[in-house]
Structures are given as C-alpha cells and as structure tokens.
Design an enzyme around this catalytic site. Structure first.
Site, PDB file in Angstrom:
ATOM      1  N   GLU A   1       0.620  -1.207   0.077  1.00 39.54           N
ATOM      2  CA  GLU A   1       0.012  -0.091  -0.013  1.00 39.54           C
ATOM      3  C   GLU A   1       0.788   1.381  -0.025  1.00 39.54           C
ATOM      4  OE1 GLU A   1      -2.854  -0.277   3.065  1.00 39.54           O
ATOM      5  OE2 GLU A   1      -3.953  -2.162   2.195  1.00 39.54           O
TER       6      GLU A   1
ATOM      7  N   GLU B   1      -5.674  -8.448  -0.277  1.00 39.35           N
ATOM      8  CA  GLU B   1      -6.573  -8.098   0.964  1.00 39.35           C
ATOM      9  C   GLU B   1      -7.758  -7.807   0.717  1.00 39.35           C
ATOM     10  OE1 GLU B   1      -5.102  -5.248   3.671  1.00 39.35           O
ATOM     11  OE2 GLU B   1      -3.239  -5.596   3.636  1.00 39.35           O
TER      12      GLU B   1
HETATM   13  O1  IFM Z   1      -5.095  -3.567   8.647  1.00 41.78           O
HETATM   14  C1  IFM Z   1      -4.883  -2.824   7.485  1.00 41.78           C
HETATM   15  C2  IFM Z   1      -3.578  -3.531   6.683  1.00 41.78           C
HETATM   16  O2  IFM Z   1      -2.346  -3.362   7.640  1.00 41.78           O
HETATM   17  C3  IFM Z   1      -3.526  -2.654   5.404  1.00 41.78           C
HETATM   18  N1  IFM Z   1      -4.651  -2.681   4.549  1.00 41.78           N
HETATM   19  C4  IFM Z   1      -6.046  -2.448   5.162  1.00 41.78           C
HETATM   20  C5  IFM Z   1      -6.106  -3.047   6.536  1.00 41.78           C
HETATM   21  C6  IFM Z   1      -7.483  -2.593   6.993  1.00 41.78           C
HETATM   22  O3  IFM Z   1      -7.282  -1.253   7.607  1.00 41.78           O
END
Ligand code: IFM
Length: 457
Positions: free
Chosen positions: A171, A359
C-alpha cells in the site's frame, strides 16, 4: 450469505485462497532477539496517536505462538499465506549489521508453512521502517531507497529459496499520503513536500527492490501490493468526471504510471512538478520494472466531487456522500461492484500482469458468546466481494487468487485493538484464539482448492 461450496464452483481449480497478516500488527516481541524500534513503535507510544494509546508491543504475540498460528492457518483450509517481514528484525538500524536471529524467525515461519503444505507470499515492507532511518528523513530521504535495496537483498539471499511470491511494498498510498500528508499513520507528517519526497523515494525503492529480488532469487515471482482507490464521482457531470480523473492521477497514477510506464502523470506533474524532489537521470528507468504479478487491496470506494474553491490544491476534490447505506463497524461503505469497476479500469489503462486480491475483508467487532463468534455481516461482505472476484475471472481478468484480511484480529494501526478484521477472534487478555463463523464459512470455500500434494504435505 452465499453457500460457500456454490461460490467455490465459480472458480477454476487452480485458483488460490489465502489469508493475510502483517508483522507489526501481529508479532509483538517488539524488543526481543535484537529487534529495534520502528517508526510505528515510536508513533504508537506518542500520546494521542493511536486509540487508547495501543501499540504493537505484544499484539497477538504471534512471535511466541508461531506454531499454534500456523496450525490455525492450516485449519482454515487455505492454500497460501501472505505475511510481511519486519525490517527492524533483520537490519535493526535500517543499515549496518544484519541480525541473524531476525532472519531465523522467518526461516521458521517459512519452513513451518512448507511443512503444512501452505504456500508463502512475503511482503518486504508493511510500514515498520527502522526508527534510525527516520533520523535521516525516513521515506522523505532518498538514501532510504538504497537502504531498502540492501534490506531486500539480505532477505532474498537468505529466504528466497523457499518463498513462492514476494512483494516489495504494501500500500504505497498509505506510506505516502496517509502517513506524510494526512498525518494519520507513522510518522504523522502533514506536509505535501514531505509526501512528494516520500512518493519518489518509495517509487525508486520499489524499482531497486525488484532488481534486488531478481538478483538474489530470480525464480521468485516479484510484484507489489497497492490499495489503489476505487474513485466514484458523485454525479456524471463533466465537472465531477474531470475531478475523478484528477483524483485517479493523484491517488493511483502517481504510483502506477512511473512503475508501469516510466513517467509521472502529466496533470500531477503540472500541479506538483516544481515541488518534487530531484528526479535523477536513470530513476524512471529503475522504477519502471516489468512485474511478475501485482496485488490489489480493496475495502471500500472513495466518493468524490469537484471542489470549485479556486484555492483548492490538486486534485481539487471534496468528499461526496456514499450512495450505499451499509457500513462496517469502522465506518467504511460496503460496495462490492466498485471492486470490479476498479480492476477493469486498471486493466484498461495499464499493461498489467496477472493479479491477486491481496487483501479484502470487513471490520465487525462482535466477540464470542458461549464460545461462538456469530459474525454473519462479515460472511455477507466476503460472499459479495468474492462473487465479484468470480465475475472478474469469468470476464477474463487474469486474477489468480484471493487473500482474506485477516487471519486474526490484530493491531489496527491508529485504531488500536478496537477494530477487528479477523476470521479468528483474539482475546487480547488471554491470547485465546476462536475461529469465527466467518472463518468456518471461509474454510468451506477455501478447502475446495487445496491441491492433493498440499493436502498430504
Ligand atoms: O489492517 C490494514 C492493513 O495493514 C493494510 N490494509 C488495510 C487493513 C485494514 O485497515
């Protein structure tokens, strides 16, 4: 809720289902075996930065419960595990001596996965920058890119022979904008100049990191994990549509244009070119590496409208009201179709390799009642989003796998421990783990895809 077996039937047999975590969010053991502080240790110990002053000091105590947690991953029936490696365990000062004990931990983790027939997908950087590097300017300092290059070489030299996939970053949007412009994440900067400097350092570090991985472990597919924003304009007026394009450049293209096309976006540079740090002669060539794969983290769309204020800074947009009246416990709009739209938009714009949803998941904070965590809204969220993924696969997008966020409840950054994304509930007092109803549902889906050789491993 969709029947998990029926949903499984919509995917090809080689599709992979997995679970994801990140080092600082689960490991704990913050001062053990040579690990030194990261910017998140410092930030979370500053008053007022995280909910309740929570930190990752102990987190899920995963560092000491590795085998139990790997058994749980296996119990969830998944084929692959995405985790991150803590730079401050490997090179505690960011540059300088390598800490063998840190590498040993990930050796055990990877070998433990192999013994259980679980594939490994490692992210080199999920936000725990060694604190010493912050003294030199952190991501705002170009030198951090070269420190990252050496860290990537060190990790891949030792672990690359047993990894199935590797990503340079998790990210970039959070590392650059959320941490250096909006001030919500470590180091808590609120400066466009710091953010622009971090942007270029990160992009450069990504390019150097890809080279380092290929040099040390050429057979490991290398990629990057992005949380590109699914930008939804408030209306289809010409003004809002133009605003959406500017927002795309600001939030997404400032990463993918240099990485995939070797240039920064035009309107972005027109707005910020004179404030960017120096871009040296070969930088864009270094950044523009062919990738083996890329990952998308998706949770909710970004709704925007044109901001007519002549003083508004690029991208000159303001927040618009969500049209969907369904939100998770963290306040994020539930909207599965935006995931599909974003993926198709990215494949229309870029020459992209195969992808994974690295994710996706939902925050719901219910706990156990008589030993059962009934989190039906999370099952609904997962059902709808995985069905959207099935549509993308059916539509020809080279989408090869899906990772649920997260294996277990964990340290949710500035939100501390109050926000829970796990398929497994964690009682932070006792460290007891309880598989939620969503975990059981996900298992019924995922276990369909475990290949015979992983079953017997
Ligand atoms: O917990 C985070 C993760 O570290 C990165 N992506 C989003 C998730 C939820 O906020």
């Amino acid at each position: 809720m969709i029947d998990p077996k029926a949903l499984a039937g919509r995917f090809p047999s080689d599709f992979m289902f997995g679970v994801a975590t990140a080092s600082y969010q689960i490991e704990g053991a913050a001062r053990e075996d040579g690990r030194k502080p990261s910017i998140w240790d410092a930030f979370s110990h500053m008053p007022g930065r995280t909910f309740n002053g929570d930190s990752g000091d102990i987190a899920c105590d995963h560092y000491h419960r590795l085998d139990e947690d790997l058994d749980l991953i296996k119990a969830l029936g998944v084929e692959t595990y995405r985790f991150s490696i803590a730079w401050p365990r490997i090179i505690p000062d960011g540059r300088g001596p390598v800490n063998e004990a840190g590498l040993d931990f990930y050796d055990r983790l990877i070998d433990g996965c192999k013994e259980r027939g679980i594939k490994t997908n490692a992210t080199l950087y999920h936000w725990d920058l060694p604190l010493t590097l912050a003294g030199d300017g952190g991501w705002a300092a170009r030198s951090t890119a070269y420190a990252f290059q050496r860290y990537a070489q060190t990790v891949m030299k030792r672990l690359g022979d047993r990894l199935d996939m590797v990503a340079t970053f998790n990210e970039p949007w959070c590392i650059v904008w959320l941490s250096h412009l909006y001030g919500v994440h470590a180091p808590g900067e609120k400066s466009i100049d710091a953010a622009l400097a971090a942007l270029h350092t990160l992009n450069l570090a990504h390019g150097l990191g890809v080279e380092a991985c290929r040099q040390e472990a050429p057979e490991v597919p290398v990629g990057i994990v992005c949380n590109h924003q699914a930008i939804e304009p408030a209306t289809d007026s010409a003004e809002d549509m133009a605003a959406a394009e500017r927002a795309f450049q600001f939030h997404n293209a400032c990463f993918f244009d240099p990485m995939l096309k070797g240039e920064y976006p035009e309107a972005f540079m027109a707005a910020y070119g004179d404030r960017m740090p120096e871009i040296e002669a070969d930088d864009l060539t270094t950044i523009n590496q062919k990738l083996d794969w890329w990952g998308l983290n998706y949770y909710f769309p970004m709704r925007i409208a044109h901001d007519g204020n002549p003083e508004a800074a690029f991208p000159a947009v303001k927040d618009a009201t969500p049209v969907n009246n369904v939100f998770t416990d963290i306040g994020w709009e539930v909207n599965a179709p935006s995931l599909g739209k974003l993926v198709r938009q990215l494949y229309d714009r870029y020459d992209l390799p195969e992808m994974y949803i690295t994710e996706n998941g939902a925050c719901y904070n219910m706990g156990p009642v008589d030993g059962v965590v009934d989190d039906t809204p999370r099952i609904d969220y997962l059902s709808d989003h995985i069905a959207e993924v099935a549509d993308l696969v059916a539509g020809g997008i080279p989408l090869k796998g899906y990772y649920a966020w997260s294996l277990m409840d964990n340290f949710e950054w500035a939100e501390g421990y109050r926000m829970r994304f796990g398929l497994i509930h964690v009682d932070y007092e006792t460290q007891e783990r309880t598989i939620k109803e969503s975990g059981k549902w996900y298992k019924a889906l995922a276990e369909t895809f475990r290949t015979p050789d992983t079953e017997t491993a």
